[in-house]
Design a protein around this motif. Structure first.
Motif: not given
Ligand SMILES: Nc1ncnc2c1ncn2[C@@H]1O[C@H](COP(=O)(O)OP(=O)(O)OP(=O)(O)O)[C@@H](O)[C@H]1O
Ligand SMILES: [Mg+2]
Lengths: 304, 217
Positions: B47-48, B54-57
């Motif tokens: 949900p964050s 960040a994970v995507r980056w």
């Protein structure tokens, strides 16, 4: 906590507990017609203390499109109500709000004497958390236009998944109940089939059985025969007629099939633009509609 | 240049040992990619927003940098921080992490493909979140993506010779070593090509069979 603002025909929670005295417009034939012996189809159906439903100044928007504008209406315990009205008038939205598939923007929805989208926290009404929604949803079941069976499970597993995972039933109990329901919907020989191996009508009957396997007290039906080939419609409608006759479920039904609406419901609500245009027993709404918009709508439906 | 059959038979065992390393690296790297990719996908659904970003980056970064610098990083740079691992292990881990960013994308697309009605049926049945994923969403999503995942297995196999930059004696390095000893490159390098083709063709046939099996359902 009792509701404050009351629409004229809405029951207070105290009244709604007294389900034995049907409110005006609720047919009494239901109780008499129920099978006494308790075997056969009726045995598989949920019985007892169905809650009423009440919408209080319910608002639902999609972006700037206000679909429901302070809608008030109520369904008595055990009553069967059909919603009719032109496309886009908000019928599906009403059912989806009750199933918590759409978020409520404003107002209050009551199921029995509990609020669906709100909970009580130190005397204040606050938005419901997941736990509250989970508890409330246990009372409600829904059958969809597109069936939405789980294609990766066989028919039996479709029916036992919920009872085992949600209601905490044992595997054996769930299987036994599922078989009873499959028998009732006439598909006892299909328990090992996968949904893709069934006709649309059969899939919808499994979907109805799946909803009933959760022992809901409120059943929502959204155009459940409109995705079916014409020759399969009757079978599903007959099944729903039997269920309506032999169960105590509170039912809310959206349909374009006026004969079906007439058979199944105690009351018909005509909607337009998220507002109730007129309501009454099916015979009156279909026989002598009072409002011009209802007459036009019925003519358009009959012509199609 | 003459093709020397005796020499060919002499070096074949070395090359087959190299092939075994290649296949091992591919299989274990693939297993890491399959699991870690799922982890990325699930993390991205948290949900964050900040966390998702960040994970995507991180995954985008790993996916858009070449494998070789990543191999160097894991094998030569990490030990400076006290993490020393053997070349094959480093290679497997790097392959796995690199390809996990691809499998994550595959899973994401597979999950996005699941009709909304399936999620709605889960809500209507009140299924808890864990059951929605384990019993309904993942079984359907994984079925849909098996052919695509199979293609990444083949792609990974073809990328595995890059492990030679950190001294993993996979097939190509084995061939190179044999060739430099005898000054005959023709036979070992040709053999590498032939062995690669054989394995690739076999795995393509298997993947296509998988594809057909899952497409019909
Ligand atoms: N997810 C959504 N996003 C945006 N708008 C929506 C969404 N769902 C419904 N609407 C809009 O809300 C309005 C009411 O839709 P709803 O589906 O409730 O109508 P309906 O009465 O069920 O119509 P029909 O008879 O065609 O099924 C329509 O204007 C529709 O475009
Ligand atoms: Mg609709």
């Amino acid at each position: 906590m009792p509701p404050t603002d009351t629409a004229p025909e809405a029951p207070t929670p105290e009244e709604s507990e007294d389900a034995a005295a049907p409110a005006e417009g609720v047919s009494t034939e239901k109780k008499g017609a129920r099978k006494e012996d308790g075997d056969g189809a009726a045995a598989a159906l949920p019985h007892g203390d169905a809650p009423g439903i009440r919408f209080e100044k319910v608002v639902k928007r999609f972006g700037s499109n206000v679909v429901l504008r302070e809608l008030d209406f109520a369904v008595e315990p055990g009553e069967r109500v059909t919603l009719i009205g032109p496309s886009g008038s908000g019928k599906t939205t009403i059912l989806r709000l009750l199933m918590t598939l759409e978020k409520l923007d404003d107002g209050v929805i009551w199921i029995g004497d509990d609020t669906l989208w709100h909970m009580d926290k130190g005397g204040r009404r606050v938005p419901a958390n997941q736990k509250h929604l989970h508890e409330m949803r246990k009372q409600v079941g829904m059958v969809f236009q597109q069936f939405n069976l789980f294609p990766n499970m066989n028919v039996l597993r479709n029916l036992t998944e919920g009872p085992v995972r949600v209601l905490g039933a044992s595997k054996d109990e769930a299987v036994e109940r599922a078989r009873g329901l499959l028998d009732m919907v006439g598909l006892a020989d299909k328990e090992n089939a996968h949904p893709s191996q069934l006709s649309g009508g059969q899939q919808q009957r499994v979907a109805i059985a799946r909803a009933l396997a959760m022992q809901p007290k409120v059943l929502l039906l959204d155009e459940v025969t409109s995705a079916l080939d014409p020759e399969l419609v009757v079978g599903v409608q007959d099944l729903l007629r039997d269920i309506a006759r032999e169960s105590d479920l509170t039912m809310l039904c959206v349909t374009h099939e006026m004969n079906f609406a007439r058979d199944i419901s105690n009351r018909v609500l005509m909607f337009d633009q998220g507002q109730i245009v007129e309501e009454g027993p099916p015979d009156r709404i279909f026989g002598e509609p009072a409002e011009q918009r209802t007459r036009e709508f019925l003519q358009a439906v009959l012509a199609s | 240049m003459q093709w020397d059959w005796n020499y060919t038979w002499d070096i074949l065992p070395d090359l087959l040992r190299g092939l075994r390393t290649t296949v091992l690296a591919t299989i274990f790297g693939y297993l890491i990619a399959l699991v870690l990719g799922m982890v990325w996908t699930l993390l991205r659904r948290s949900p964050s927003r900040v966390f998702n970003g960040a994970v995507r980056w991180v995954t985008e970064f790993i996916r858009s940098t070449p494998l070789i610098p990543q191999l160097f990083f894991v094998y030569y740079v990490l030990p400076a921080w006290g993490l020393t691992i053997g070349p094959l292990t480093a290679g497997i881990i790097t392959l796995g992490i690199h390809y996990s960013t691809y499998t994550a994308e595959v899973y994401r697309a597979g999950i996005a493909d699941i009709p909304r009605g399936q999620w709605e049926a889960c809500t209507a049945l009140n299924l808890p979140r864990s059951r929605v994923w384990l019993d309904v969403v993942l079984p359907q999503a994984i079925r849909r993506v098996i052919p695509t995942l199979g293609n990444y297995l083949i792609a990974m196999f073809k990328d595995s010779p890059q492990l030679l930059v950190i001294q993993v004696t996979e097939m190509l390095l084995a061939a190179y070593k044999a060739g430099t000893e005898s000054y005959h490159m023709l036979e070992p390098i040709t053999l590498v090509g032939v062995l690669f083709i054989i394995v690739s063709v076999i795995s393509s046939i298997l993947v296509r069979r998988l594809e057909r099996r899952y497409a019909t359902n």
